[in-house]
Design a protein around this motif. Sequence first.
Motif, PDB file in Angstrom:
ATOM      1  N   HIS A  75     -13.274  -3.313 -13.957  1.00 46.80           N
ATOM      2  CA  HIS A  75     -11.907  -3.049 -13.779  1.00 46.80           C
ATOM      3  C   HIS A  75     -10.725  -4.810 -13.198  1.00 46.80           C
ATOM      4  CE1 HIS A  75     -13.596  -2.339  -9.403  1.00 46.80           C
ATOM      5  NE2 HIS A  75     -12.371  -3.238  -8.806  1.00 46.80           N
ATOM      6  N   ARG A  87      -6.181  -5.554 -13.842  1.00 48.87           N
ATOM      7  CA  ARG A  87      -5.249  -5.699 -12.783  1.00 48.87           C
ATOM      8  C   ARG A  87      -4.549  -7.434 -13.041  1.00 48.87           C
ATOM      9  NH1 ARG A  87     -10.548  -6.449 -10.019  1.00 48.87           N
ATOM     10  NH2 ARG A  87     -10.397  -9.107  -9.948  1.00 48.87           N
ATOM     11  N   THR A 140      -6.064  -1.341   0.491  1.00 48.96           N
ATOM     12  CA  THR A 140      -5.263  -1.631   0.382  1.00 48.96           C
ATOM     13  C   THR A 140      -4.302  -0.063   0.038  1.00 48.96           C
ATOM     14  OG1 THR A 140      -5.113  -2.536  -1.522  1.00 48.96           O
ATOM     15  CG2 THR A 140      -4.693  -3.946   0.328  1.00 48.96           C
ATOM     16  N   THR A 141      -4.646   0.876  -0.956  1.00 49.28           N
ATOM     17  CA  THR A 141      -4.070   2.267  -1.683  1.00 49.28           C
ATOM     18  C   THR A 141      -5.286   2.661  -0.900  1.00 49.28           C
ATOM     19  OG1 THR A 141      -4.953   1.394  -3.765  1.00 49.28           O
ATOM     20  CG2 THR A 141      -3.407   0.706  -3.263  1.00 49.28           C
ATOM     21  N   ASN A 189      -7.942   1.943  -3.163  1.00 49.12           N
ATOM     22  CA  ASN A 189      -9.213   0.938  -2.864  1.00 49.12           C
ATOM     23  C   ASN A 189     -10.310   1.569  -1.847  1.00 49.12           C
ATOM     24  OD1 ASN A 189      -7.900  -1.872  -1.566  1.00 49.12           O
ATOM     25  ND2 ASN A 189     -10.163  -1.664  -3.018  1.00 49.12           N
ATOM     26  N   ASN A 210      -9.825  -7.607  -1.494  1.00 47.11           N
ATOM     27  CA  ASN A 210      -8.424  -6.401  -0.904  1.00 47.11           C
ATOM     28  C   ASN A 210      -7.246  -6.767  -1.863  1.00 47.11           C
ATOM     29  OD1 ASN A 210     -10.461  -3.965  -0.740  1.00 47.11           O
ATOM     30  ND2 ASN A 210      -9.404  -3.979   1.345  1.00 47.11           N
ATOM     31  N   ARG A 211      -6.799  -7.450  -1.610  1.00 50.97           N
ATOM     32  CA  ARG A 211      -5.375  -7.522  -2.352  1.00 50.97           C
ATOM     33  C   ARG A 211      -5.334  -7.929  -3.669  1.00 50.97           C
ATOM     34  NH1 ARG A 211      -4.540 -10.236   2.953  1.00 50.97           N
ATOM     35  NH2 ARG A 211      -5.693 -12.254   1.172  1.00 50.97           N
ATOM     36  N   GLN A 212      -6.318  -8.566  -4.214  1.00 44.24           N
ATOM     37  CA  GLN A 212      -6.648  -8.596  -5.521  1.00 44.24           C
ATOM     38  C   GLN A 212      -7.171  -7.104  -6.019  1.00 44.24           C
ATOM     39  OE1 GLN A 212      -7.376 -12.533  -7.181  1.00 44.24           O
ATOM     40  NE2 GLN A 212      -7.599 -13.706  -5.169  1.00 44.24           N
ATOM     41  N   GLY A 213      -7.263  -6.353  -5.177  1.00 39.37           N
ATOM     42  CA  GLY A 213      -8.374  -4.669  -5.872  1.00 39.37           C
ATOM     43  C   GLY A 213      -9.636  -4.978  -6.421  1.00 39.37           C
ATOM     44  N   THR A 264     -13.212  -4.158  -4.585  1.00 40.48           N
ATOM     45  CA  THR A 264     -14.747  -3.263  -4.634  1.00 40.48           C
ATOM     46  C   THR A 264     -14.597  -3.867  -4.134  1.00 40.48           C
ATOM     47  OG1 THR A 264     -14.379  -1.252  -6.352  1.00 40.48           O
ATOM     48  CG2 THR A 264     -16.174  -0.865  -4.315  1.00 40.48           C
TER      49      THR A 264
END
Length: 363
Positions: free
Chosen positions: A17, A21, A187-188, A191, A224-227, A229
Motif C-alpha cells: 500500500h 499513499r 489515524t483512520t 489503519n 501512522n501519519r504516513q499510512g 501498518t
Amino acid sequence: MTDLKAVGARALSREPHAARRPRVEPRRHSIFTTVDLARDGKQMGYFHVPQSPHDDAWGTVRVPLAVVKNGEGPTVLIEGGNHGDEYEGPIALGEFLRQIDPAEITGRIIAIPAINIRAVEAGRRTSPVDGLNFNRSFPGDFDGTLTRQIAAYVNDCLFPEADYFLDLHSGGSSLMILPSAIIESGTTPENHRRNIEATLAFGASTVVMVDNLGETRTSTAAANRQGLTVVGTEMAGGGLVSQGALALCRRGIRNVLIHAGVLKGEIDLPPDANSRILKVAGGPAYMIAEDEGVFEPLTPLGADVRAGDVAGRIHFLHRPEREPIVLRHAGDGVAFAMRQPGKVRPGNCVYVLATDYPAEEWS
C-alpha cells in the motif's frame, strides 16, 4: 463480533500500500548511505550522518542499515534500539539479519537494528550526544542535533519506502513491563484495523493498546501519519536481557513478516497467543510518585488489582522516624508496568495499569 484470538493468523492483501499513499518528499539533507534500497540481495551497511565535533571536523555518525530484497512485493521496516537500554529487539533483529537468505522472501526488509546508535553504545535511554529521547523527536529536523537528524531521515527517507513498521521496544532501565505486543492507535478506522491485525499476528500472549497519552512525536505515531501498518512491542525491561522475551521477539519478527507477505511460511501462534487483550486508558492508568524516597513495589507484574489495593510504599531512609507513604491503586486493572530502580522522586511513574480492550470498541 471479531474473534481477537484468531484474527492474528489472518494475512491482509499482499498488495503493497506504499504505492497508494501520497509520496512524502524528503527535506534537504546531507545524510548518505552505503546500501542501495532498490537492489536485490542482502546488504549490511550504514547511513552516515555528517557531524563536526571537537575531535572529528569532517566525521560522521554511522547508523547500521540493512536491506534484504527479492523481487517485487511489500516492504517491512524493522527498528531496534530506539532506546539504547532496550536489548531484546536489537539482539533478535541482528540474529535474523545474519540468518536470512533473500531467497526466503518476496519483497523487501529494511532493518535499522541500532537506530539510536550513540544511546545503544552507551546503554542509555537517551542520547549522550544531545540528551534527547529519540522516541520524542519525530518528525525530526535535518538542521537539528544528531537525534533529530536521525529521526528526520527515518521519517522522510525510510517511512515512505515501507508498507509495515515493526518497532521493537523493551522496558529499559527504568521499567519492568509484561512482554507484550503493542497496538498503535490508527489515524483512520482502516489503519487501526490493519494495526490490530498485524499486532495480533506477532503472537504475544499479552497485547496492549497504548496511546502514549496522545503523544505525537514517537516513531510509531509518525509512521501512522504516513499510512503504514504499525506494530510495537514491550519486551520485559530492567536493562536486562530476558530469555523469554527474546524468544518471543525472535518468533514475532518472523510472524509479522509472514503476515505482511514478505517471508514465506506459516505464522507460528503459540497456544496462549493473544489470550489477553488490554488497553492503557489514559492518565489515571499511570501511578506517579509524589515523594522522594525508595519505592517498595507490592503488586507483582501481571497481577489483577482492585481500586484501593496497596500498590507499594515509599520509604524515607534519611528520616527513619518517618512512616512510609502507602500508595494505592486508583482503579481496577492488570499491573502492566512497574518501576525498576528503587530510588524515586516526585513525577516518577511507579506503576501502569491496563484494562480489558473489548472487541466492540474497535471491530
